[in-house]
Scaffold this motif. Sequence first.
Motif, PDB file in Angstrom:
ATOM      1  N   ALA A  28       0.824  -1.214   0.000  1.00  6.29           N
ATOM      2  CA  ALA A  28       0.000   0.000   0.000  1.00  6.29           C
ATOM      3  C   ALA A  28       0.855   1.259   0.000  1.00  6.29           C
TER       4      ALA A  28
ATOM      5  N   ARG B 219      -7.118  -3.162  -1.203  1.00  7.22           N
ATOM      6  CA  ARG B 219      -6.315  -1.945  -1.269  1.00  7.22           C
ATOM      7  C   ARG B 219      -7.030  -0.825  -0.496  1.00  7.22           C
TER       8      ARG B 219
ATOM      9  N   ASP C 240      -6.321   2.648  -1.216  1.00  2.80           N
ATOM     10  CA  ASP C 240      -5.894   3.883  -1.880  1.00  2.80           C
ATOM     11  C   ASP C 240      -6.722   5.082  -1.447  1.00  2.80           C
TER      12      ASP C 240
ATOM     13  N   ASN D 171      -1.024  10.531  -3.374  1.00  5.60           N
ATOM     14  CA  ASN D 171      -0.620   9.229  -3.899  1.00  5.60           C
ATOM     15  C   ASN D 171       0.671   8.801  -3.202  1.00  5.60           C
TER      16      ASN D 171
END
Length: 645
Positions: free
Chosen positions: A145, A200, A202, A208
């Motif tokens: 991650a 995930r 995100d 990012n």
Amino acid sequence: MKTAKSLEMNAILDNSIELARASLTAEQRTDGHYCYELEADATIPAEYVLLEHYLDRIDDGLQAKIGVYLRRIQGDYETCQGGWPLFHGGKMDLSCSVKAYFALKALGDSPQAPHMVRARKAILAAGGAERSNVFTRFQMALFGAVPWEACPVIPIEAVLMPDWFPFTMRKVSYWSRTVMVPLMFLASRKPLARNPRNIRIDELFRTNPAEVKDWIRGPYKSAWGPVFKVLDDVLRVAEPFFPKGSRAKAEAKARDWIIERLNGEDGLGAIYPAMANATMMFDYLGDKDNFDIAWGSVRKLLVVKEDEAYCQPCLSPVWDTALAGHALAEAGEAQAVAEACDWLIPRQELNVVGDWADNTPGTRPGGWAFQYNNPHYPDVDDTAVAAMLLHRAGDPKYAEAISRAREWIIGMQSTNGAWGAFDINNDRQYLNHIPFADHGALLDPPTEDVSARCISFLAQLGYTEDRPAIERGIAYLRETQKPDGSWFGRWGTNYIYGTWSVLCALNVAGVAHNDPMMIKATAWLLAKQREDGGWGEDNESYGDAPPGEFHGHAAESLPSQTAWALLGLMAAGMTDHEAVKRGIGYLQAVQGEDGSWKEAPYNAVGFPRVFYLKYHGYPRFFPLLALSRYKQLLASNDRVVKYGF
């Protein structure tokens, strides 16, 4: 001459004690020991869920039950903004919330579910997952991650460093040692979780992860911070060029070190983070035999109920048994005390010379661990409390065990006159400023509460030759008393715990009740009594509040903390004070029909400001100890507490 009212009050007190005594006795296990649940925050259960996904050993039924637990302890919006706190009623903690969200998503919760939306908003508002702590970033790196650059550099070559080197495994605490050695191996090899469902997170990042440039940044706790940040930058560039031979040698030494301390079903260090890291390391190595041992030790920590489950950070049988034994001894339950003592005796470590011996060569082992077995890491606090129980039991067959405990305790006294929990002179404070130590708990320095317990034990034994050690300890306590009269509680919440511990020690050590530090301490306790007669303090007292703001104040009184305050006041000669009578009344008023007490708030700490604990046994034995002592003192002529606990 006793009045009808006093006789009635005595009868009520006797009934409360009898109900509590019967309840606690009924919970004793057939072999004589006690072991209650030890609960932390959402972090450990969430990490366990992720460990199953890392290994691809997913137990969907178990994970569903852990999901029920994680959703139940999610904080409300008013105090926690929808994230997860580190203790009951606490503020939202970013790192804990990231792990809990990650775990819930892994076990199947939709990101669009209302509780997940609330949590995600709270995480993003707090800076996003990129601002979570070091251990969380390591967890995320194992799942891909975040890049490994998100984690501080901790070269495994540190296990090879000689004593003169500024950073070695021998210079940090036992818990840091056992967690870091397998983690350094993982950081060296950089494995990737199997993650069969490709979970995930995100959506938890404001930036990012590939574009984050400042994973390690201030605010720094001291001038050491920027220095170590520069060193981390240098190591980050240099590490790929370290000689392959030294890396292989370091990895082999780390593996051998872990296997030597693997500790069977009780696990490396007998604490979850070390056990989980060892499990992942052996999984990577394909070492099935040692993997099975490590994985089995992790599974032993699970608490599985009909509708929910969670994972404990460790088990506490020696501590629970010794504390319950003191309560039962005060209540006159001789048989149960004898059975508890007989269970404790074979768990004293008399043979293994653990890591603690590095700074006290020649001292023979003689301590007890906190857990069922942890021979390399006995605990000074447990040893003092267990040995005090054996001493008050009065059976000559315990004499050798008490003698060995005394020898070990004296050998573990630090140069400043105080005692730490597991190590001696483990106080190189500069190490708490390395990037890895953002939790500020890399070390095991001497503390007031552990020192008080050691003084209590030695003073209870009464050997003249121990008086210099006792006096050095008392001098340390005199120096560390806070201006308001309280003492810090490192292992229990917080100033009530510390102040109670010290008052018991000072009393049994013969410090006069009119000594200024006794007077200041009792005045502080009296000032913190609540309207209902009880005392309460929450873990915010470990936070950033101005001194005194949280000292002794919480949303409610707690049975365990009320008992501590009462025991402290009685040790200081205040049995007949109206405040003690009111406190006893509070304990009687909140006693359950089954004779025991319950409390929702957390009552202890693993690492201040980072990791808190709830001992489910505390409200069972401390109120019984306080009520029974009150009864014994009322019946005595001198009102003197003769024991150190």
